[in-house]
Design an enzyme around this catalytic site. Structure first.
Site, mmCIF file in Angstrom:
data_model
loop_
_atom_site.group_PDB
_atom_site.id
_atom_site.type_symbol
_atom_site.label_atom_id
_atom_site.label_comp_id
_atom_site.label_asym_id
_atom_site.label_seq_id
_atom_site.Cartn_x
_atom_site.Cartn_y
_atom_site.Cartn_z
ATOM 1 N N GLY A 67 16.435 58.358 4.364
ATOM 2 C CA GLY A 67 15.892 57.283 3.560
ATOM 3 C C GLY A 67 14.371 57.307 3.593
ATOM 4 O O GLY A 67 13.755 57.801 4.540
ATOM 5 N N GLY A 118 19.922 59.010 5.310
ATOM 6 C CA GLY A 118 20.433 58.631 3.999
ATOM 7 C C GLY A 118 21.159 59.747 3.287
ATOM 8 O O GLY A 118 22.075 59.493 2.495
ATOM 9 N N GLU A 141 17.695 58.863 13.816
ATOM 10 C CA GLU A 141 17.142 57.527 13.611
ATOM 11 C C GLU A 141 16.534 56.904 14.866
ATOM 12 O O GLU A 141 15.608 56.082 14.771
ATOM 13 C CB GLU A 141 18.222 56.604 13.055
ATOM 14 C CG GLU A 141 18.620 56.889 11.621
ATOM 15 C CD GLU A 141 19.598 58.056 11.497
ATOM 16 O OE1 GLU A 141 19.915 58.438 10.361
ATOM 17 O OE2 GLU A 141 20.030 58.594 12.543
ATOM 18 N N ASP A 149 22.877 54.875 10.936
ATOM 19 C CA ASP A 149 23.440 53.960 9.953
ATOM 20 C C ASP A 149 24.067 54.709 8.778
ATOM 21 O O ASP A 149 24.540 55.825 8.941
ATOM 22 C CB ASP A 149 22.376 52.949 9.504
ATOM 23 C CG ASP A 149 21.293 53.551 8.624
ATOM 24 O OD1 ASP A 149 20.943 54.729 8.825
ATOM 25 O OD2 ASP A 149 20.783 52.832 7.736
#
Length: 348
Positions: A67, A118, A141, A149
């Site tokens: 992301g 992502g 992350e 996530d």
């Protein structure tokens, strides 16, 4: 001259084609890309002329390297505006992850190059994930004070032999053969057959083409250390993992322990509980849990500090709070998992 769009869409021979089109930033996923992909997938799901969906990335370096976290951080100088924007982004992204997971038609991700964060959410939940000689998977992350996530925690929780704990907590990376072992990839296509495979997509059902073009890579390293990984990550705490890693002689164990001692202690403690809880959850309930976590992390010190230290100032010396594992209490961890008052992510 107009800028290139973030995402390209096309239909060819019954295949809906999505191309992530930000090669300069390794196709990092931003809010605009999510807002474009979600409705297009929903439209194609209802279109009888679309047989399957293919998602790829522009350039030869990355499918999607994660992301656009830096973009979230720089969205506004106002902390409240920044938080609201991030909350909306993660809600939309996690909704897209669930759409891919439950997609009614074959969804094929060509994970050619770096696939992290992502990018994992855009691929691993789909029907088929095709690795190449350039594939590199990771969930890093925790280095920025966050957690695995985009449904990655759900996926990691179901990996065999404690491999999910290793990749989720220790920042390990996987090439194509190990991606097949983990389940990140379902197939592998060698470079000398890749152009022909891509050109043929749409000429026959994707299952037929995968049977024709896929082969077995030989670039893995997990087989030699998998029993040791299973043993080292079989305890019930981060402290137990580190003690076991310190007792191992392999270079992989030294790297894993060093990584874990460098990342956010809060991320490690929350991440382990996340993986433990995800085992017993449906995908939807897992995403509800992940949305709780992302809201708490985004509001907390460590995520902001990690982004500053690694992505903004790039001095790679974050000052975590709490600074040590022993200072992370059970009550602190519990607070991350508490329901959101009136703002839960739920699914129909």
């Amino acid at each position: 001259m107009s800028e290139e769009p973030d995402v390209l869409f096309a239909v060819d021979r019954g295949v809906g084609r999505i191309t992530l089109n930000q090669p300069r930033i390794l196709n990092a996923l931003n809010a605009n890309m999510v807002s474009l992909i979600d409705p297009q997938l929903r439209e194609w799901a209802e279109d009888p002329n679309i047989r399957e969906v293919l998602i790829t990335g522009t350039g030869d370096r990355a499918f999607c390297a994660g992301g656009d976290v830096k973009g979230l951080h720089e969205f506004s100088d106002d902390p409240d505006e920044r938080f609201a924007h991030a909350a909306d982004f993660f809600r939309a992204e996690y909704t897209l992850n669930r759409l891919i997971k439950r997609y009614p038609k074959p969804y094929v991700a060509l994970i050619d190059g770096i696939t992290m964060g992502g990018g994992v959410g855009l691929s691993v939940h789909g029907t088929y994930r095709v690795a190449t000689e350039r594939t590199m998977f990771a969930m890093p992350e925790m280095t920025i004070g966050f957690f695995p996530d985009v449904g990655g925690g759900y996926f990691l929780a179901h990996c065999p032999d404690n491999l999910g704990r290793y990749f989720g907590l220790a920042g390990a990376r996987a090439k194509a053969e190990d991606c097949l072992k983990l389940g990140v990839a379902t197939h592998y296509v060698a470079d000398d057959r890749l152009p022909e495979f891509v050109a043929a997509i749409g000429d026959a059902p994707i299952e037929t083409l995968l049977d024709k073009f896929s082969s077995r890579p030989t670039d893995g390293r997990l087989a030699a250390v998998e029993p040791a990984i299973e043993t080292c990550f079989s305890g019930d705490s981060i402290e137990a993992f580190l003690a076991a890693l310190d007792a191992e002689e392999g270079e992989w164990a030294k790297k894993a322990a060093a990584h874990m001692r460098h990342v956010s202690p809060m991320s490690l403690k929350v991440g382990l509980r996340q993986l433990n809880e995800a085992v017993g959850l449906s995908f939807e309930d897992n995403m509800t849990m992940e949305y709780r976590l992302c809201r708490r992390f985004f509001a907390d010190h460590d995520f902001r500090e990690g982004v500053r230290a690694l992505l903004i100032d790039k001095e790679n010396a974050p000052k975590w709070r709490p600074a040590s594992l022993e200072d992370v209490t059970d009550a602190m961890v519990d607070a991350y998992f508490a329901p959101l008052n009136g703002e839960e992510l739920t699914f129909d």
